[in-house]
Design a protein around this motif. Structure first.
Motif, PDB file in Angstrom:
ATOM      1  N   ILE A   1       0.824  -1.202   0.000  1.00  0.00           N
ATOM      2  CA  ILE A   1       0.000   0.000   0.000  1.00  0.00           C
ATOM      3  C   ILE A   1       0.860   1.256   0.000  1.00  0.00           C
ATOM      4  N   LEU A   2       2.002   1.208   0.676  1.00  0.00           N
ATOM      5  CA  LEU A   2       2.902   2.360   0.674  1.00  0.00           C
ATOM      6  C   LEU A   2       3.361   2.690  -0.740  1.00  0.00           C
ATOM      7  N   ARG A   3       3.458   1.672  -1.595  1.00  0.00           N
ATOM      8  CA  ARG A   3       3.834   1.903  -2.994  1.00  0.00           C
ATOM      9  C   ARG A   3       2.734   2.640  -3.770  1.00  0.00           C
ATOM     10  N   ILE A   4       1.503   2.477  -3.310  1.00  0.00           N
ATOM     11  CA  ILE A   4       0.397   3.195  -3.950  1.00  0.00           C
ATOM     12  C   ILE A   4       0.310   4.625  -3.427  1.00  0.00           C
ATOM     13  N   LEU A   5       0.540   4.807  -2.136  1.00  0.00           N
ATOM     14  CA  LEU A   5       0.404   6.126  -1.529  1.00  0.00           C
ATOM     15  C   LEU A   5       1.432   7.117  -2.057  1.00  0.00           C
ATOM     16  N   GLY A   6       2.657   6.635  -2.335  1.00  0.00           N
ATOM     17  CA  GLY A   6       3.706   7.529  -2.808  1.00  0.00           C
ATOM     18  C   GLY A   6       3.324   8.275  -4.086  1.00  0.00           C
TER      19      GLY A   6
ATOM     20  N   GLN B   1       7.804   7.662  -6.511  1.00  0.00           N
ATOM     21  CA  GLN B   1       7.617   6.220  -6.342  1.00  0.00           C
ATOM     22  C   GLN B   1       7.534   5.825  -4.871  1.00  0.00           C
ATOM     23  N   HIS B   2       8.335   6.485  -4.039  1.00  0.00           N
ATOM     24  CA  HIS B   2       8.361   6.145  -2.620  1.00  0.00           C
ATOM     25  C   HIS B   2       7.875   7.323  -1.781  1.00  0.00           C
ATOM     26  N   LEU B   3       7.195   6.987  -0.690  1.00  0.00           N
ATOM     27  CA  LEU B   3       6.942   8.001   0.333  1.00  0.00           C
ATOM     28  C   LEU B   3       8.265   8.381   0.985  1.00  0.00           C
ATOM     29  N   PRO B   4       8.374   9.579   1.534  1.00  0.00           N
ATOM     30  CA  PRO B   4       9.559   9.903   2.337  1.00  0.00           C
ATOM     31  C   PRO B   4       9.731   8.869   3.444  1.00  0.00           C
TER      32      PRO B   4
ATOM     33  N   CYS C   1     -10.517  13.270   3.954  1.00  0.00           N
ATOM     34  CA  CYS C   1      -9.784  14.292   3.206  1.00  0.00           C
ATOM     35  C   CYS C   1      -9.129  13.713   1.950  1.00  0.00           C
ATOM     36  N   THR C   2      -8.531  14.615   1.185  1.00  0.00           N
ATOM     37  CA  THR C   2      -7.797  14.228  -0.013  1.00  0.00           C
ATOM     38  C   THR C   2      -6.393  14.817  -0.038  1.00  0.00           C
ATOM     39  N   SER C   3      -6.119  15.791   0.824  1.00  0.00           N
ATOM     40  CA  SER C   3      -4.768  16.353   0.879  1.00  0.00           C
ATOM     41  C   SER C   3      -3.834  15.354   1.540  1.00  0.00           C
ATOM     42  N   PRO C   4      -2.550  15.320   1.136  1.00  0.00           N
ATOM     43  CA  PRO C   4      -1.615  14.319   1.695  1.00  0.00           C
ATOM     44  C   PRO C   4      -1.543  14.348   3.213  1.00  0.00           C
ATOM     45  N   THR C   5      -1.404  15.526   3.797  1.00  0.00           N
ATOM     46  CA  THR C   5      -1.253  15.608   5.255  1.00  0.00           C
ATOM     47  C   THR C   5      -2.485  15.087   5.964  1.00  0.00           C
TER      48      THR C   5
ATOM     49  N   PRO D   1      -3.696   6.535 -11.892  1.00  0.00           N
ATOM     50  CA  PRO D   1      -5.116   6.875 -12.054  1.00  0.00           C
ATOM     51  C   PRO D   1      -5.726   7.346 -10.730  1.00  0.00           C
ATOM     52  N   SER D   2      -6.741   8.165 -10.824  1.00  0.00           N
ATOM     53  CA  SER D   2      -7.402   8.655  -9.611  1.00  0.00           C
ATOM     54  C   SER D   2      -8.066   7.520  -8.837  1.00  0.00           C
ATOM     55  N   GLU D   3      -8.437   6.449  -9.563  1.00  0.00           N
ATOM     56  CA  GLU D   3      -9.091   5.316  -8.893  1.00  0.00           C
ATOM     57  C   GLU D   3      -8.159   4.577  -7.928  1.00  0.00           C
ATOM     58  N   ALA D   4      -6.854   4.821  -8.050  1.00  0.00           N
ATOM     59  CA  ALA D   4      -5.911   4.153  -7.156  1.00  0.00           C
ATOM     60  C   ALA D   4      -6.153   4.559  -5.705  1.00  0.00           C
ATOM     61  N   ASP D   5      -6.752   5.730  -5.508  1.00  0.00           N
ATOM     62  CA  ASP D   5      -7.048   6.177  -4.153  1.00  0.00           C
ATOM     63  C   ASP D   5      -8.127   5.308  -3.507  1.00  0.00           C
ATOM     64  N   ILE D   6      -8.920   4.632  -4.331  1.00  0.00           N
ATOM     65  CA  ILE D   6      -9.938   3.717  -3.811  1.00  0.00           C
ATOM     66  C   ILE D   6      -9.328   2.337  -3.554  1.00  0.00           C
ATOM     67  N   ALA D   7      -8.372   1.954  -4.376  1.00  0.00           N
ATOM     68  CA  ALA D   7      -7.805   0.605  -4.289  1.00  0.00           C
ATOM     69  C   ALA D   7      -7.169   0.345  -2.930  1.00  0.00           C
ATOM     70  N   TRP D   8      -6.327   1.254  -2.457  1.00  0.00           N
ATOM     71  CA  TRP D   8      -5.637   1.000  -1.187  1.00  0.00           C
ATOM     72  C   TRP D   8      -6.608   1.001  -0.008  1.00  0.00           C
ATOM     73  N   ARG D   9      -7.646   1.826  -0.120  1.00  0.00           N
ATOM     74  CA  ARG D   9      -8.658   1.852   0.940  1.00  0.00           C
ATOM     75  C   ARG D   9      -9.415   0.523   0.997  1.00  0.00           C
ATOM     76  N   LEU D  10      -9.725  -0.010  -0.166  1.00  0.00           N
ATOM     77  CA  LEU D  10     -10.455  -1.275  -0.233  1.00  0.00           C
ATOM     78  C   LEU D  10      -9.628  -2.422   0.347  1.00  0.00           C
ATOM     79  N   ILE D  11      -8.334  -2.435   0.048  1.00  0.00           N
ATOM     80  CA  ILE D  11      -7.459  -3.483   0.574  1.00  0.00           C
ATOM     81  C   ILE D  11      -7.463  -3.461   2.103  1.00  0.00           C
ATOM     82  N   LEU D  12      -7.375  -2.282   2.682  1.00  0.00           N
ATOM     83  CA  LEU D  12      -7.371  -2.162   4.137  1.00  0.00           C
ATOM     84  C   LEU D  12      -8.710  -2.577   4.743  1.00  0.00           C
ATOM     85  N   MET D  13      -9.792  -2.179   4.120  1.00  0.00           N
ATOM     86  CA  MET D  13     -11.116  -2.472   4.669  1.00  0.00           C
ATOM     87  C   MET D  13     -11.446  -3.961   4.612  1.00  0.00           C
ATOM     88  N   LEU D  14     -10.929  -4.665   3.607  1.00  0.00           N
ATOM     89  CA  LEU D  14     -11.206  -6.098   3.498  1.00  0.00           C
ATOM     90  C   LEU D  14     -10.611  -6.880   4.667  1.00  0.00           C
ATOM     91  N   GLY D  15      -9.660  -6.274   5.370  1.00  0.00           N
ATOM     92  CA  GLY D  15      -9.095  -6.925   6.538  1.00  0.00           C
ATOM     93  C   GLY D  15     -10.082  -7.103   7.676  1.00  0.00           C
TER      94      GLY D  15
END
Length: 511
Positions: free
Chosen positions: A42-47, A54-57, A111-115, A193-207
């Motif tokens: 998921i960190l690879r998606i967030l960056g 490619q990477h988050l700080p 929110c949608t801003s990084p912070t 793609p903008s839809e990637a913001d949904i993908a990481w959320r879905l992965i976490l919620m399926l847990g």
């Protein structure tokens, strides 16, 4: 007080309820591992989404990892103590509910801003850690108190082994979700793609699904007979609870003179002089061993980025979905070939070889392997991330799990009196997660931090970039060698402070 209840527990034949308890308790550990280990891809998606790189700080990655560990420390201490004061069963459902709600909360990070997004995600990750932390002492204690003494180690190890399947499930879910999103959007190379913001959320919620599936069964479990008999001093209720879940009758577990317990149970409080005299050495041994193994275990998990970055390709010339899939694929391969077999070797051998020998063997082999890949890292391995390196690297995971990563979960559940058992397991586990924080921050700042700093410098010219990369290789080498030293220290702590608990009842181990 003369009781046959405990004798009946210790000598009960293996029954369906034992396996049912493994599944019920194990699904909590399954969810723990899913939630902790799904973060790497998921960190690879967030960056790319929030930092356009490619990477988050490194400090953002470390913060998101450590905030869950910090929550785990608090959860282990709080739920561990409440498990002894209020009851295992009452707290068991609460810890699972915290995990379910916080898993959903991670997906709904506002929110949608990084912070704002990352602060919200960090908050829910902290709550998730609290629930995960609570699950550790409760699952181990419940399984140890239900099990018979002949196969108790295997049963507790089987509960813990569900972590391996949780790691594998998180990788599979990540690959499936990212594959579906990639097939639907067909992103171009290096496109996010903008839809990637949904993908990481879905992965976490399926847990939240596997945890929710076992909530009902957790609430239907009776309190453990040992807690009811030895802490609440309600022998008749303990006998009735045993009759409900095990194939024994009240006449078989009625009061009998064959087993006697003190008329007045010990009254010394936690951390009193008498407690420290009787149990201080054991508590130190359990806490120190868990602290040391988690330093290397979690820094080793972070080292995966150094491995798959070179084995698969340092920079994936693809899109954000493919990037996450590659990370998850490597994690899945490692789980299948190394992590899961290590857990199940422990399940098979723990009651044959013993806890202490397996823990010492694991620390020793891990130390040797860390030295084997660490000492020649800058002179050889950095340019030869090949099959030989992968085998050695996989052995560190195999012998962590066929070794101290599993035994440190088992031993605290067997050493301490019933009224302190969950508390002491929580303290030992909390020490371990403090070690995980040290490993995460130490490795993250040394390897990722230096690499990131020198990436900027390297833009001036090839020589600067090469110098930065060399410094990063040196940092990785130092951390691997340090990890080997930490494992040797763990071997020494085990040798001097960890007693063998195999083949004895929990009450015998107290003594």
């Amino acid at each position: 007080m003369a009781l046959r209840v405990l004798y009946a527990l210790d000598t009960a034949r293996t029954q369906w309820y034992h396996f049912k308890a493994i599944i019920i308790a194990g699904m909590g550990l399954f969810t723990d591992a899913y939630d902790l280990f799904c973060l790497a891809p998921i960190l690879r998606i967030l960056g790319p989404i929030y930092y356009q790189k490619q990477h988050l700080p490194w400090y953002v990655e470390s913060a998101l990892l450590c905030v869950a560990f910090l929550g785990t420390v608090i959860g282990q201490l709080v739920f561990g103590r409440l498990g002894d004061r209020i009851g295992r069963r009452r707290m068991y459902g609460l810890s699972l509910m915290v995990m379910i709600l916080s898993s959903l909360g991670c997906g709904f990070s506002i929110c949608t801003s990084p912070t704002c997004v990352l602060v919200s995600l960090g908050f829910f990750r902290f709550l998730l850690g609290v629930g995960i932390g609570g699950d550790y002492p409760l699952s181990a204690t419940i399984m140890s108190e239900f099990a018979n003494k002949r196969t108790r180690g295997s049963f507790i190890a089987a509960v813990f082994s569900m972590q391996g399947f949780g790691i594998l499930a998180s990788s599979i879910v990540t690959m499936v979700v990212c594959g579906i999103f990639q097939g639907a959007s067909h992103p171009k190379r290096n496109e996010t793609p903008s839809e990637a913001d949904i993908a990481w959320r879905l992965i976490l919620m399926l847990g939240a699904i596997p945890a929710a599936m076992t909530y009902y069964w957790r609430m239907m479990m009776p309190e453990t007979a040992r807690y009811t008999a030895l802490v609440e001093l309600n022998v008749q209720q303990a006998a009735k609870d045993m009759e409900k879940v095990l194939d024994v009758s009240l006449s078989q577990i009625a009061e009998d003179e064959s087993l006697t317990l003190p008329q007045d149970p010990p009254s010394y409080p936690l951390f009193s002089k008498q407690f420290l005299r009787l149990h201080g050495r054991d508590l130190f041994g359990c806490s120190a061993s868990w602290f040391l193994v988690d330093i290397v275990f979690y820094s080793n998990n972070l080292f995966q980025s150094q491995v798959y970055g070179k084995y698969i390709g340092k920079k994936y010339k693809s899109n954000v979905y493919e990037d996450a899939i590659q990370v998850a694929l490597f994690q899945a391969i490692l789980a299948i070939c190394s992590t899961i077999p290590g857990y199940w070797f422990t399940v098979y051998f723990i009651d044959r070889i013993g806890r202490r020998k397996i823990q010492m063997m694991g620390f020793l082999v891990m130390a040797l392997v860390y030295f084997a890949i660490g000492i020649p890292y800058t002179s050889y391995w950095k340019d030869h991330i090949n099959a030989g390196f992968m085998v050695l690297y996989g052995l560190t995971f195999f012998f962590a799990n066929f070794g101290p990563n599993t035994t440190t979960f088992i031993v605290p559940a067997e050493l301490f009196p019933a009224r302190f058992r969950s508390t002491c397991h929580g303290i030992s586990g909390a020490a371990g997660k403090v070690g995980a924080i040290i490993g995460t921050v130490g490795f993250g700042s040394a390897s990722h931090g230096q690499a990131e700093n020198h990436t900027t410098v390297g833009r001036v010219g090839f020589e600067s970039a090469s110098h930065g990369q060399a410094d990063n290789h040196k940092a990785v080498k130092n951390l691997l060698v340090i990890s080997g030293g930490v494992c040797l220290l763990g071997l020494a702590v085990t040798y001097f402070f960890t007693p063998e608990t195999k083949g004895r009842s929990l009450e015998e181990n107290e003594e």
